[in-house]
Design an enzyme around this catalytic site. Structure first.
Site, short mmCIF file in Angstrom:
data_model
loop_
_atom_site.label_atom_id
_atom_site.label_comp_id
_atom_site.label_asym_id
_atom_site.label_seq_id
_atom_site.Cartn_x
_atom_site.Cartn_y
_atom_site.Cartn_z
N SER A 249 -9.24 -15.92 6.20
CA SER A 249 -10.65 -15.52 6.09
C SER A 249 -11.58 -16.31 7.01
O SER A 249 -12.67 -15.82 7.32
CB SER A 249 -11.13 -15.61 4.65
OG SER A 249 -10.81 -16.86 4.09
N HIS B 249 -9.11 -9.10 3.85
CA HIS B 249 -9.72 -8.76 5.14
C HIS B 249 -8.90 -7.76 5.95
O HIS B 249 -9.26 -7.45 7.09
CB HIS B 249 -9.97 -10.04 5.94
CG HIS B 249 -10.83 -11.01 5.20
ND1 HIS B 249 -12.20 -10.90 5.17
CD2 HIS B 249 -10.51 -12.07 4.41
CE1 HIS B 249 -12.69 -11.88 4.42
NE2 HIS B 249 -11.68 -12.59 3.94
N LYS C 187 -15.22 -5.57 0.50
CA LYS C 187 -15.32 -5.84 1.93
C LYS C 187 -15.27 -4.51 2.69
O LYS C 187 -16.20 -3.75 2.62
CB LYS C 187 -14.26 -6.86 2.30
CG LYS C 187 -14.68 -8.22 1.73
CD LYS C 187 -13.68 -9.30 1.74
CE LYS C 187 -14.31 -10.56 1.14
NZ LYS C 187 -13.36 -11.47 0.52
C1 LIG Z 1 -13.55 -12.48 -0.55
C2 LIG Z 1 -12.18 -12.94 -0.85
C3 LIG Z 1 -11.69 -12.98 -2.15
C4 LIG Z 1 -12.58 -12.79 -3.34
O1 LIG Z 1 -12.86 -11.46 -3.59
P1 LIG Z 1 -14.16 -11.06 -4.43
O2 LIG Z 1 -13.95 -9.65 -4.78
O3 LIG Z 1 -15.31 -11.31 -3.52
O4 LIG Z 1 -14.19 -11.96 -5.64
C5 LIG Z 1 -10.36 -13.25 -2.34
N1 LIG Z 1 -9.55 -13.53 -1.30
C6 LIG Z 1 -9.99 -13.56 -0.03
C7 LIG Z 1 -9.04 -13.88 1.07
C8 LIG Z 1 -11.32 -13.27 0.24
O5 LIG Z 1 -11.78 -13.32 1.48
#
Ligand SMILES: *Cc1c(COP(=O)(O)O)cnc(C)c1O
Length: 410
Positions: A187, A215, A250
């Protein structure tokens, strides 16, 4: 018993000084008040900014069809789900979404959660416990790390992407149950895990692989089906040794997350994941919005093509523009493009310089990234235009020149 009503010597009095210490070390975080505008523009604290901070990689978060689907969902199912999925919160919309998600990523079954963080902190302890072993990439997301800690299993942290070190750790471990956990797309660096190599290790050492594709879902693979499809490891080639997890806030532009895998693994998680069982189910209106989002992800290939074009354009521009500076553009093929600056204060200064030019790029500091690798995390989206990218490249090039000390002339 001594009574101390004034708190004079209490630890509760220490918080202002502790916050001041965060200020002093440039580690204090601030929230901004944000209102979305057109394209990739945001109004931030009342100022219009071109933003490179969003994980809305396909530009779907405010798509009119998603908004409409959410409204339709609210009319059909109400707003709140009112209970845990195991009591009465598992609506027909959530059930249908789980089938659609499993089909979309080519796995036998899926479980839909209200958030990705809650998914990982819950499923890891449901899979392994005391006496078991977890093997965790050093750059994994905080929620995988927290899930590992909650599990009481022994944690072996291996250097980022170091497959040889991971294999050695697997060989050395006497544990019978072994779980490898890894981000699929990292990330803060944007690089993609070597999933086939991880899976091969699982087969050799009787381990299970949990992949967090927060992602990659919607972006990687044919029709955006995610990292497993990207590596040809979904559908007929799906492995019972893989548990696939992805978030839906996302690229999918909504909220929530899901985990997908074999029938038995998913049934086990449904029985044992505390963050699923003891929490109110995700609202059905989000599931109806997500059904529409899945259709757009699948059909609108132009979003991924456009995004890919923007990634190449940015990388070309910055490779030239940052020549001669100490800033380093990370090796990333994805929408996450890190520019590593180094010291925290310098990263904040670059962020401020960009902000003065109407550009919003977040500076990421420890503990989110390693000490001395504070960086700008540029996130690209299909909502950006080529002109947006050129503006960012131009601004960063100017700042790199202005902030790089000129060598002394002899
Ligand atoms: C954003 C993210 C999460 C968390 O997900 P949410 O739905 O925002 O709680 C988990 N793992 C990774 C790699 C992320 O980037």
């Amino acid at each position: 018993m001594a009574i101390n009503p004034s708190l004079t010597s209490s630890w509760l009095n220490e918080f202002p000084a502790r916050i001041a210490e965060l200020d002093r070390t440039h580690l204090r975080r601030r929230r901004r008040v944000v209102v979305p505008e057109d394209g990739a523009h945001l109004q931030i604290d009342g100022q219009r900014m071109l933003a490179f901070c969003s994980n809305d990689y396909l530009g779907l978060a405010s798509h009119p069809a998603l908004v409409q689907a959410a409204c339709d969902g609210a009319r059909a199912f109400g707003v709140g789900s009112a209970a845990s999925p195991l009591v009465s919160g598992h609506s027909a919309a959530n059930e249908a979404l789980e089938h659609a998600l499993a089909r979309f990523v080519g796995q036998p079954r899926a479980l839909y959660f209200y958030a990705g963080y809650a998914t990982n902190i819950g499923i890891v302890p449901a899979l392994v416990g005391k006496g078991d072993a977890i093997f965790s990439d050093a750059l994994n997301h905080a929620c995988l790390i927290d899930g590992a800690r909650l599990s009481s299993a022994q944690i072996h942290r291996y250097a980022h992407a170091d497959i040889a070190a991971l294999e050695q750790a697997l060989i050395n471990s006497p544990a019978r149950r072994k779980l490898i956990i890894s981000d699929a797309v990292f990330s803060m660096d944007g690089d993609v895990a070597d999933v086939p190599a991880l899976l091969a290790l699982c087969e050799r050492h009787d381990a299970l692989l949990l992949l967090d594709d927060a992602h990659g879902f919607g972006v990687l693979g044919p029709q955006g089906r995610g990292c497993l499809a990207h590596f040809g490891l979904s559908g007929e080639n799906a492995s019972p040794r893989v548990l696939y997890m992805a978030t839906l806030g996302k690229a999918a532009g909504v909220a929530g997350a899901f985990v997908a895998g074999s029938e038995a693994l998913i049934e086990w998680l449904l029985q044992k994941t505390r963050s699923y069982i003891f929490a109110t189910a995700a609202p059905a209106l989000l599931a109806t919005a997500l059904q529409t989002s899945l259709q757009l992800i699948e059909r609108e290939e132009w979003r991924r093509e456009h995004l890919q074009g923007l990634i190449s354009r940015l990388r070309q521009g910055l490779t030239q523009g940052l020549q001669g500076s100490s800033w380093r553009l990370g090796e990333s093929p994805t929408a996450i493009q890190p520019v590593v600056i180094g010291p925290n204060d310098a990263a904040l200064a670059v962020m401020d310089g960009l902000r003065a030019r109407g550009l919003w790029v977040p500076a990421i500091r420890p503990p989110t990234v390693a000490e001395g690798t504070a960086r700008l995390r540029i996130a690209l989206s299909a909502a950006h235009t080529e002109a947006d990218i050129d503006r960012l490249v131009q601004a960063l090039t100017e700042l790199a020149v202005a902030m790089t000390p000129t060598p002394l002339r002899s």
